[in-house]
Structure formats: structure tokens, C-alpha cells
Scaffold this motif. Sequence first.
Motif, short mmCIF file in Angstrom:
data_model
loop_
_atom_site.label_atom_id
_atom_site.label_comp_id
_atom_site.label_asym_id
_atom_site.label_seq_id
_atom_site.Cartn_x
_atom_site.Cartn_y
_atom_site.Cartn_z
N UNK A 16 1.14 -1.42 -0.15
CA UNK A 16 0.08 -0.30 0.03
C UNK A 16 1.12 1.08 -0.08
N UNK A 17 1.96 1.30 0.93
CA UNK A 17 2.64 2.04 1.05
C UNK A 17 3.53 2.75 -0.86
N UNK A 18 3.93 1.46 -2.06
CA UNK A 18 4.25 1.54 -2.89
C UNK A 18 2.93 2.10 -3.88
N UNK A 19 1.54 1.94 -2.91
CA UNK A 19 0.49 2.20 -4.25
C UNK A 19 0.13 4.39 -4.21
N UNK A 20 0.45 4.61 -2.93
CA UNK A 20 0.39 6.23 -2.70
C UNK A 20 2.06 6.52 -3.48
N UNK A 21 2.98 5.64 -3.90
CA UNK A 21 4.01 6.24 -4.08
C UNK A 21 3.82 6.43 -5.64
N UNK A 22 3.19 5.24 -5.77
CA UNK A 22 2.39 5.26 -7.79
C UNK A 22 2.01 6.46 -8.02
N UNK A 23 0.36 6.18 -6.92
CA UNK A 23 -0.57 7.75 -7.18
C UNK A 23 0.02 9.02 -7.01
N UNK A 24 1.52 9.45 -6.19
CA UNK A 24 1.53 10.73 -6.35
C UNK A 24 2.53 10.71 -7.24
N UNK A 25 3.50 10.01 -7.95
CA UNK A 25 4.14 9.82 -9.13
C UNK A 25 3.21 10.11 -10.88
N UNK A 26 2.01 9.81 -10.64
CA UNK A 26 0.91 10.12 -11.18
C UNK A 26 -0.48 11.27 -11.37
N UNK A 27 -0.26 11.62 -10.39
CA UNK A 27 -0.76 12.56 -9.71
C UNK A 27 0.51 13.65 -10.69
N UNK A 28 1.71 13.88 -10.18
CA UNK A 28 2.62 14.05 -10.80
C UNK A 28 3.24 14.46 -12.56
N UNK A 29 3.16 13.48 -12.80
CA UNK A 29 3.40 13.43 -14.22
C UNK A 29 2.59 13.75 -15.34
N UNK A 30 0.87 13.07 -14.55
CA UNK A 30 0.13 13.24 -15.95
C UNK A 30 -1.20 14.04 -15.19
N UNK A 31 -1.55 14.18 -13.97
CA UNK A 31 -2.02 15.60 -13.37
C UNK A 31 -3.82 14.44 -13.06
N UNK A 32 -3.20 13.21 -12.71
CA UNK A 32 -4.46 12.02 -12.47
C UNK A 32 -4.37 11.69 -10.96
N UNK A 33 -5.95 12.38 -10.38
CA UNK A 33 -6.24 12.47 -9.23
C UNK A 33 -7.10 10.68 -8.56
N UNK A 34 -6.13 10.40 -7.97
CA UNK A 34 -7.36 8.96 -7.14
C UNK A 34 -7.74 9.52 -6.10
N UNK A 35 -8.67 8.05 -5.75
CA UNK A 35 -9.24 7.95 -4.49
C UNK A 35 -8.31 6.70 -3.76
N UNK A 36 -7.53 7.25 -2.58
CA UNK A 36 -7.17 6.04 -2.03
C UNK A 36 -7.36 4.99 -2.47
N UNK A 37 -8.86 4.62 -1.42
CA UNK A 37 -10.01 3.45 -0.90
C UNK A 37 -10.50 3.28 -1.76
N UNK A 38 -10.57 3.86 -3.16
CA UNK A 38 -11.72 3.79 -3.95
C UNK A 38 -11.30 2.43 -5.12
N UNK A 39 -12.74 1.45 -4.82
CA UNK A 39 -11.77 0.46 -5.56
C UNK A 39 -11.60 0.24 -7.15
N UNK A 40 -12.00 0.99 -7.98
CA UNK A 40 -11.67 1.26 -8.36
C UNK A 40 -10.05 1.48 -8.82
N UNK A 41 -10.15 2.20 -8.05
CA UNK A 41 -8.03 2.16 -8.49
C UNK A 41 -7.76 1.59 -7.91
N UNK A 42 -8.09 0.70 -6.95
CA UNK A 42 -7.48 -0.79 -6.54
C UNK A 42 -7.47 -1.83 -8.31
N UNK A 43 -8.50 -1.01 -9.47
CA UNK A 43 -8.13 -2.12 -10.71
C UNK A 43 -7.44 -1.20 -11.46
#
Length: 86
Positions: A41-68
Motif C-alpha cells: 500500500x505504501x508503494x501504491x501511494x508513491x505510484x499515485x503521487x507519481x501519476x498525479x505529478x506526471x499526468x495530473x491524475x488524482x485517484x481516491x486511495x480507498x476507491x475500488x476503481x483505484x485498486x483496479x
Amino acid sequence: MSNLHLELKKMIIESLDLEDIEASEIIDDAPLFVDGLGLDSIDALEIGLALQKRYGIKLKADAEETRQHFSSINALVALVESHGSK
């Protein structure tokens, strides 16, 4: 392997400091978590931050679609491509 596949693999390797793995070793449809790369899950947060920084994509950490979205490189590619077309 598309440029986006390679770009996302490199982003994961860089953001998680995975020094012992090459982008070519990450299988596009293999799980990123549990089996596959064995990320947590820590890795997922890091990937989420990288996606946001590089592509402007914001994801909800606890959303089922984020896991997908984080299930494989192919799923991340689909996410980035769908975000880019909006």
C-alpha cells in the motif's frame, strides 16, 4: 511494448527505487501487487503521487476503481490514456 507502457514501468521503478529490476522484466498484464511485483500500500501511494505529478491524475486511495487501475501495467496504461482523452 508501447512508449506509454515503458514510461509507466520506468516511473514505477524510479518512484519506488526498484534498483534490482529492469522495465523489460515487468510483465504488462502481471499483477503489480501481491504476486507479480509484490508491491504494497505504501508503494501504491508513491505510484499515485507519481501519476498525479506526471499526468495530473488524482485517484481516491480507498476507491475500488483505484485498486483496479493499479492491478497491472496494462490497467495503468488504460487509465492514463483515458485521462488524456478527456
